[in-house]
Enzyme design. Structure first.
Site, PDB file in Angstrom:
ATOM      1  N   ASN A  21      11.212  -4.894  -1.345  1.00  0.00           N
ATOM      2  CA  ASN A  21      10.529  -4.334   0.348  1.00  0.00           C
ATOM      3  C   ASN A  21      11.535  -4.124   1.795  1.00  0.00           C
ATOM      4  O   ASN A  21      12.859  -4.766   0.904  1.00  0.00           O
ATOM      5  CB  ASN A  21       9.676  -5.696   0.635  1.00  0.00           C
ATOM      6  N   CYS A  59       3.990  -1.263  -6.183  1.00  0.00           N
ATOM      7  CA  CYS A  59       3.764  -2.312  -5.862  1.00  0.00           C
ATOM      8  C   CYS A  59       2.376  -2.855  -6.029  1.00  0.00           C
ATOM      9  O   CYS A  59       1.514  -2.453  -6.224  1.00  0.00           O
ATOM     10  CB  CYS A  59       2.990  -2.692  -4.097  1.00  0.00           C
ATOM     11  N   HIS A  60       1.908  -3.587  -6.646  1.00  0.00           N
ATOM     12  CA  HIS A  60       1.082  -4.695  -7.186  1.00  0.00           C
ATOM     13  C   HIS A  60      -0.279  -4.895  -6.166  1.00  0.00           C
ATOM     14  O   HIS A  60      -1.428  -5.711  -6.153  1.00  0.00           O
ATOM     15  CB  HIS A  60       1.070  -5.731  -8.272  1.00  0.00           C
ATOM     16  N   HIS A  87       1.607  -2.091   2.082  1.00  0.00           N
ATOM     17  CA  HIS A  87       0.787  -2.871   2.468  1.00  0.00           C
ATOM     18  C   HIS A  87       0.552  -2.908   3.830  1.00  0.00           C
ATOM     19  O   HIS A  87      -0.110  -3.633   4.063  1.00  0.00           O
ATOM     20  CB  HIS A  87       2.463  -3.651   3.141  1.00  0.00           C
ATOM     21  N   ARG A 137      -8.143 -19.742  13.591  1.00  0.00           N
ATOM     22  CA  ARG A 137     -10.005 -19.027  13.220  1.00  0.00           C
ATOM     23  C   ARG A 137      -9.641 -18.378  11.614  1.00  0.00           C
ATOM     24  O   ARG A 137     -10.439 -18.977  11.066  1.00  0.00           O
ATOM     25  CB  ARG A 137      -9.872 -18.051  14.417  1.00  0.00           C
TER      26      ARG A 137
END
Length: 447
Positions: free
Chosen positions: A147, A169-170, A199, A266
């Site tokens: 990355n 990428c997994h 991503h 939150r």
């Protein structure tokens, strides 16, 4: 016999999984594996891991190792890159310097100030690796795991357009698997379509025996208040499609969450998360190294259930012709019609003996493409900074970054970039270590 070169084999946690996954295929049991790392001690551990994998699986690969990259690459059919330039110390810098300026990050390896500088210190390695491959293994596929994925793939296309490259990428696999657990459907029985950028891709379709599973997800969220307290669930409820990377990652690519302490609480966002992950990886390596030094033994932690990485599947398909579909990051050649041409996008691809063949997806829903374009604006500017040797583009990239621009003024962004350049020093090309002056730069551009 297929020959596989590992660049950055000292990333031993990941190397172990890939070695086991590769050697678990009977057709690859006698493959040739060349391990390369610039750290001889880490390379020694990687060699031991390869021997352990072979013994565990009853395989008989030919394993060599070298600190000389060209020697390891010579004659390779596939090159797997997983180098983390700068290692843990550089990762800590990517977090502490922005934090001092008031900027929160969680992972810092893909976008944001951390992702920008991770890319800039990785690009010289990628350019040198590509040059070596084009000389000593010009027909090899480069399978990149390092990355920031989109930045790295787009940069490689700019400096080595003849190189065969795919980013792996997994995140899509594990996202779908996790979603299937939530709605209690076997993941191996579902059909799905995902596309976007690495991503920040999206689950566009998700079905079980022709039944849309999104209504079941809606019901699960409605029934579990804690499930709703995650960034990507919040994004899904507002954008209509589930994002394919973890909440920790996803929070960094948009301006909506990390700026606000109330949102961090939150949605339970783990600020600075990757610093701890990186430290844990160091500790795991240290334990492996200590065990090897003490009695030559390594703990066996590989789990066949986790054998989901794409590189072993690609290698198996190249060697046997077995056809399968995976996710890849590749250049947009009209694959996604409402994202920029030439940008690095993530789409499904068919893999077979002839190579990797990306699928045409068409247009994303408008709101998803809008989020992706913000992401890709940063990618484009970082690549331009490196290709053109223009330090102003580093600042332009940080100004365009959604999470950074939500928190810092333009003066603060430029000052932060100055501090990051100074902190990373010689890890960056000399042309990018120059400190630009905005007024002079504008004057020069007009002349």
């Amino acid at each position: 016999m297929i020959r596989i070169a590992f660049v950055g084999a000292g990333s031993v946690v990941f190397t172990r999984q890939l070695l086991h996954d590769i050697l678990s295929f009977p057709e690859l049991a006698d493959c040739a594996i060349a391990l390369h790392d610039i750290d001889p001690e880490r390379l020694e551990v990687a060699v031991a891991l390869a021997a352990q994998a072979a013994e565990t699986l009853g395989a008989n690969p030919t394993v060599t190792s070298s600190v000389d990259r060209r020697e390891a690459l010579a004659g390779a059919d596939v090159v797997v890159n997983m180098v983390a330039v700068g290692g843990h110390d550089a990762t800590v810098t990517d977090f502490t310097v922005p934090a001092a300026a008031g900027l929160r990050q969680t992972i810092g390896d893909t976008l944001g100030v951390g992702g920008i500088f991770r890319a800039l210190r990785t690009f010289p390695l990628l350019e040198a690796l590509a040059a070596d491959m084009l000389e000593v293994c010009p027909q090899a596929w480069l399978l990149n795991y390092t990355n920031p994925m989109a930045m790295n793939i787009q940069y490689l296309a700019a400096v080595a357009p003849d190189l065969k490259v795919a980013g792996l990428c997994h995140s899509v696999y594990w996202t779908v698997r996790g979603l299937c657990e939530i709605v209690d459907v076997p993941h191996e029985e579902v059909d799905y379509l995902s596309a976007g950028v690495n991503h920040q891709a999206w689950i566009l379709r998700w079905q079980h025996q022709g039944r849309d599973l999104y209504p079941a997800l809606d019901a699960a969220i409605a029934a579990d208040g804690e499930l709703a307290r995650r960034v990507r669930v919040d994004m899904y409820r507002r954008l209509g499609y589930y994002p394919t990377e973890t909440s920790e990652h996803s929070s960094e690519y948009v301006p909506w969450y990390l700026k606000h302490g109330s949102e961090i609480d939150r949605l339970r966002i783990p600020v600075d998360d990757y610093v701890g992950i990186s430290a844990e990886n160091l500790a795991e390596y240290a334990a492996l190294r200590a065990g090897l030094a003490a009695d030559g033994a390594l703990p066996e932690t590989w789990d066949a259930e986790d054998a989901a990485e794409y590189a072993p599947q690609v290698i198996h398909s190249l060697a046997t012709g077995t056809q399968r579909t995976i996710q890849v990051t590749t250049l947009n050649t009209g694959l996604i019609t409402n994202l920029p041409m030439g940008a690095a996008v993530e789409v499904p691809a068919t893999v077979d003996r002839l190579g990797i063949h990306p699928h045409h997806v068409g247009a994303l829903p408008a709101q998803l493409a809008a989020a992706n374009r913000h992401f890709l604006n940063v990618v484009e500017l970082v690549v331009a900074a490196a290709v053109e040797g223009d330090p102003e583009h580093i600042r332009h990239a940080a100004m365009a970054d959604p999470a950074t621009a939500a928190v810092l003024t333009v003066d603060e962004i430029w000052s932060l970039c100055d501090a990051m350049v100074a902190a990373h020093g010689d890890a960056l090309p000399a042309s990018l270590r120059r400190t630009p002056v905005a007024a002079e730069g504008a004057k020069a551009r007009r002349s």
